[in-house]
Design a protein around this motif. Structure first.
Motif, PDB file in Angstrom:
ATOM      1  N   LEU A   1       0.864  -1.175   0.000  1.00 41.66           N
ATOM      2  CA  LEU A   1       0.000   0.000   0.000  1.00 41.66           C
ATOM      3  C   LEU A   1       0.897   1.220   0.000  1.00 41.66           C
ATOM      4  N   GLY A   2       0.909   1.936  -1.131  1.00 43.89           N
ATOM      5  CA  GLY A   2       1.704   3.147  -1.244  1.00 43.89           C
ATOM      6  C   GLY A   2       0.863   4.357  -0.870  1.00 43.89           C
ATOM      7  N   VAL A   3       1.381   5.157   0.043  1.00 46.77           N
ATOM      8  CA  VAL A   3       0.643   6.296   0.583  1.00 46.77           C
ATOM      9  C   VAL A   3       1.392   7.583   0.264  1.00 46.77           C
TER      10      VAL A   3
ATOM     11  N   ARG B   1       5.580  22.059  11.111  1.00 40.87           N
ATOM     12  CA  ARG B   1       5.373  21.157   9.973  1.00 40.87           C
ATOM     13  C   ARG B   1       6.449  20.078   9.921  1.00 40.87           C
ATOM     14  N   LEU B   2       7.696  20.438  10.165  1.00 46.38           N
ATOM     15  CA  LEU B   2       8.777  19.453  10.176  1.00 46.38           C
ATOM     16  C   LEU B   2       8.505  18.344  11.181  1.00 46.38           C
ATOM     17  N   PHE B   3       8.115  18.729  12.390  1.00 45.42           N
ATOM     18  CA  PHE B   3       7.878  17.717  13.415  1.00 45.42           C
ATOM     19  C   PHE B   3       6.602  16.918  13.151  1.00 45.42           C
ATOM     20  N   GLU B   4       5.598  17.558  12.584  1.00 43.31           N
ATOM     21  CA  GLU B   4       4.357  16.832  12.266  1.00 43.31           C
ATOM     22  C   GLU B   4       4.622  15.715  11.265  1.00 43.31           C
ATOM     23  N   VAL B   5       5.375  16.032  10.199  1.00 40.08           N
ATOM     24  CA  VAL B   5       5.608  15.054   9.147  1.00 40.08           C
ATOM     25  C   VAL B   5       6.672  14.035   9.545  1.00 40.08           C
ATOM     26  N   ASN B   6       7.766  14.502  10.128  1.00 40.90           N
ATOM     27  CA  ASN B   6       8.925  13.648  10.352  1.00 40.90           C
ATOM     28  C   ASN B   6       8.914  12.893  11.670  1.00 40.90           C
ATOM     29  N   VAL B   7       8.095  13.326  12.624  1.00 46.26           N
ATOM     30  CA  VAL B   7       8.081  12.681  13.942  1.00 46.26           C
ATOM     31  C   VAL B   7       6.677  12.216  14.333  1.00 46.26           C
ATOM     32  N   THR B   8       5.708  13.129  14.293  1.00 45.73           N
ATOM     33  CA  THR B   8       4.363  12.777  14.762  1.00 45.73           C
ATOM     34  C   THR B   8       3.694  11.762  13.845  1.00 45.73           C
TER      35      THR B   8
ATOM     36  N   VAL C   1      -0.471  12.214   5.470  1.00 48.04           N
ATOM     37  CA  VAL C   1      -0.313  11.403   6.682  1.00 48.04           C
ATOM     38  C   VAL C   1      -0.420  12.233   7.961  1.00 48.04           C
ATOM     39  N   CYS C   2      -0.408  13.558   7.819  1.00 47.82           N
ATOM     40  CA  CYS C   2      -0.529  14.417   8.997  1.00 47.82           C
ATOM     41  C   CYS C   2      -1.972  14.755   9.348  1.00 47.82           C
ATOM     42  N   GLU C   3      -2.905  14.403   8.486  1.00 48.12           N
ATOM     43  CA  GLU C   3      -4.298  14.717   8.767  1.00 48.12           C
ATOM     44  C   GLU C   3      -4.805  13.924   9.973  1.00 48.12           C
TER      45      GLU C   3
END
Length: 254
Positions: free
Chosen positions: A39-41, A110-117, A65-67
């Motif tokens: 499954l590619g997201v 935004r960096l932390f939302e995408v890369n960590v959260t 993926v951050c939604e």
């Protein structure tokens, strides 16, 4: 005609985020060629569809993926289609050139939302199924997750956080049979810098500078990284966990 690629992932199910290009696309294709249902997201529908055309074992799910609730949607989709999850590749990521003098709170967020959260929430949502399958998580970090990056401190900090999550989750989940490792690529031929909004001349200058510093004399190729993601996710390697493997052509040595 049968595939000549070893089918190490036959009957396995993998989720790959950031699958629309670069390392994510290469990883999705490599897993599919190795027998996995993938499954590619990603956010870009057209790019994901191009990835899906590369192999019949790849299905795609366009979303950010951050939604709110995105992680549950991804996991539920994979389970509804194929009934299990064996591998989660947390590849989606963003970067930013941001000197301290130009610090912007929204960029940090935004960096932390995408890369960590987002990787955290995906691992959380997939965990019950990874427990059932004795599966594995592969987090895609960066060589700058463990070395300094002038004018990119916050990006480097997010990747450092991802590496610490990798080690801590590995320690926590080892008794349950779930492995967690990370790949830390060096400068690689992807569109991540253009996605960050940098002009092409600045990108060319940065990559040229990095290429000159890499002992092997070239930038990484997404297939270089994908091959190692498959190796550390391989179910035949149950004793490997908590590791961060740097693939940067020797850049870490200079």
């Amino acid at each position: 005609m049968p595939s000549s690629t070893p089918q190490h992932f036959m009957d396995r199910v993998a989720i790959v985020t950031g699958a629309g290009s670069g390392i994510g696309r290469a990883t999705a294709v490599a897993l599919a060629e190795s027998g996995a249902r993938v499954l590619g997201v990603g956010r870009r529908k057209e790019a994901l569809e191009e990835t899906a055309r590369a192999h019949s074992n790849i299905a795609v799910l366009p979303l950010d993926v951050c939604e709110e609730g995105a992680a549950d949607t991804v996991v539920t989709t994979a389970v509804e289609w194929w009934g299990r999850i064996d591998v989660l590749v947390n590849n989606a990521g963003v970067t930013a050139v941001m000197p301290l003098a130009e610090t912007d709170r929204s960029v940090i967020t935004r960096l932390f939302e995408v890369n960590v959260t987002a990787p955290s929430m995906l691992a959380h949502a997939a965990l019950p199924y990874l427990r059932d399958s004795s599966g594995s998580v592969v987090n895609v970090s960066s060589t700058y997750g463990h070395r300094p990056l002038a004018q990119g401190a916050h990006y480097a900090a997010t990747k450092s956080a991802l590496e610490q999550l990798t080690r801590s989750w590995a320690l926590e989940l080892a008794p349950e049979g779930v492995r967690v490792n990370a790949i830390a690529p060096g400068p690689t031929e992807t569109d991540v810098l253009s996605a960050a909004g940098l002009p092409q001349d600045a990108i060319d200058a940065m990559l040229s500078h990095e290429r000159d510093r890499i002992p092997t004399g070239r930038l990484g190729d997404p297939q270089d990284v994908a091959a190692w993601i498959l190796r550390i996710a391989d179910p035949s390697g149950p004793y490997l966990t908590g590791q961060v493997l740097t693939i940067d052509g020797g850049l870490e040595l200079v």
